[in-house]
Scaffold this active site. Structure first.
Site, mmCIF file in Angstrom:
data_model
loop_
_atom_site.group_PDB
_atom_site.id
_atom_site.type_symbol
_atom_site.label_atom_id
_atom_site.label_comp_id
_atom_site.label_asym_id
_atom_site.label_seq_id
_atom_site.Cartn_x
_atom_site.Cartn_y
_atom_site.Cartn_z
ATOM 1 N N LYS A 140 0.830 -1.205 0.000
ATOM 2 C CA LYS A 140 0.000 0.000 0.000
ATOM 3 C C LYS A 140 0.864 1.255 0.000
ATOM 4 C CE LYS A 140 -3.832 -0.138 2.523
ATOM 5 N NZ LYS A 140 -4.766 -0.347 3.668
ATOM 6 N N ILE A 141 0.591 2.108 -0.975
ATOM 7 C CA ILE A 141 1.268 3.400 -1.083
ATOM 8 C C ILE A 141 0.201 4.486 -1.082
ATOM 9 C CG2 ILE A 141 2.723 4.890 -2.500
ATOM 10 C CD1 ILE A 141 3.921 2.418 -3.778
#
Length: 380
Positions: A140-141
């Protein structure tokens, strides 16, 4: 598989569970959710891990062993999180294989204090990807301006990315284009694009919470007629915003630009509806599930929302059934003096701040456990 979940899948939507804890892995409850309910993925974040590690003694043995190795609180958290995520990936591996890489993903988040740090994000994505070492991992970014080029770069490297903390259509468009650009780079280099997966996590309920607060302030200052018109907008902004983002999704991923990628086996970057637990008790508890059903989407739900949906959710295609109405809601909010762009900018900042606070609390909790276990060992 539960009948309602099966009906959702027929509509093209997958349910993922927005929760993970070691007890779910060791006690069999996550395996049961896969086989009996039909969830097709898991998402995690610092708040989820903070609650899991702080509760009970599931992690104490591993924390104790890591203390013996001289690990810091940060290193201890990284180790236990990676182990949980890797084990969860293994649980979902059969589904990942059976779906030809379309589902069966487990997400782990980069440190939230890196949300504005492109170099730090890039380094940690690679670190997490290598540490977990599973093809059905998603990292997750945050979908910030700083994160977008990193998202493109990591996808071009062949890493699956869950873009998180999206609140505005502008931010969604930015990261969707980053996905397409990343795959275009791979295709230009003769690399495969058929097994690269990404979701764009569009947050929902927090939008209504923020907009409703502004509406309530205006209602308090309005005459009865104005108050009634403003009141009719409560609980409408979040779904309208998500529906308009889905309309843009269809435009982008049915475009001439995406066609060469599709021909090479690439899948669209699915919109993922996040923050779908209803925060206002006056609203139906399946509001952000029933109203956002459609092809090529994911809804990641906390356990309470999953159970509510299994009990009384309604399944039909809704995500694009009244786009004119969604656009009208946004016009009405503007006419009421609600600066929606300012709302989404604030929500992004608050979202980052909340995850940073959870992360810091998590590290404090790990440090407390570390100190307590070390103390008990010394006393013994």
């Amino acid at each position: 598989m539960n009948q309602r979940v099966a009906a959702l899948l027929e509509q093209g939507q997958s349910i993922w569970q927005d929760d993970i804890a070691r007890s779910m892995l060791t006690g069999g409850s996550l395996a049961s959710m896969i086989s009996d309910v039909g969830i097709r993925g898991v998402t995690s974040n610092p708040t989820i891990f903070e609650k899991a590690i702080a509760a009970g003694s599931d992690y104490d043995d591993q924390i104790g062993a890591l203390i013996d190795q001289g690990k810091s609180a940060n290193e201890i958290f990284d180790s236990v999180a990676v182990d949980d995520i890797r084990d969860a990936c293994d649980l979902f591996r059969a589904l990942y294989d059976a779906s030809d890489g379309a589902d069966g993903f487990v997400s782990i988040e980069v440190s939230p204090d890196l949300a504005r740090d492109a170099d730090g994000t890039r380094q940690q994505v690679r670190q997490l990807w290598d540490a977990v070492n599973r093809p059905n991992l998603m990292v997750k970014i945050p979908g910030t301006v700083e994160g977008a080029p990193v998202i493109e770069e990591m996808l071009a490297e062949g890493k699956n990315i869950n873009v998180t903390l999206l609140f505005s259509i502008e931010a969604y468009e930015r990261v969707a284009n980053a996905y397409i650009s990343g795959l275009e780079k791979r295709l230009a280099e003769g690399l495969p694009v058929d097994r690269i997966a990404s979701v764009a996590s569009f947050f929902v309920s927090r939008v209504d919470t923020a907009v409703d607060k502004l509406l309530d302030e205006k209602i308090a200052e309005s005459d009865p007629g104005g108050a009634e018109m403003l009141g009719a907008l409560r609980g409408k902004a979040a779904v309208a915003n998500a529906q308009l983002a889905y309309a843009l999704f269809k435009e982008l991923f049915h475009s001439d630009r995406f066609e060469p990628l599709r021909a090479a086996g690439a899948r669209p970057q699915r919109p993922l509806w996040a923050s779908t637990g209803t925060k206002n008790p006056d609203y139906p508890d399946t509001l952000y599930v029933d109203t956002l059903i459609g092809p090529h989407t994911v809804n990641t739900m906390p356990g309470k929302t999953i159970q509510a949906f299994l009990d009384h959710g309604t399944v039909r295609r809704t995500v694009d059934e009244n786009l004119d109405g969604a656009a009208q809601v946004m016009r009405d909010l503007e006419a009421a003096g609600i600066d929606f762009s300012a709302v989404t900018v604030r929500l992004e900042k608050e979202g980052i701040d909340l995850f940073v606070a959870s992360y810091e609390q998590l590290l404090d909790g790990v440090e407390s456990k570390r100190a307590a276990i070390a103390s008990s060992v010394t006393a013994g």
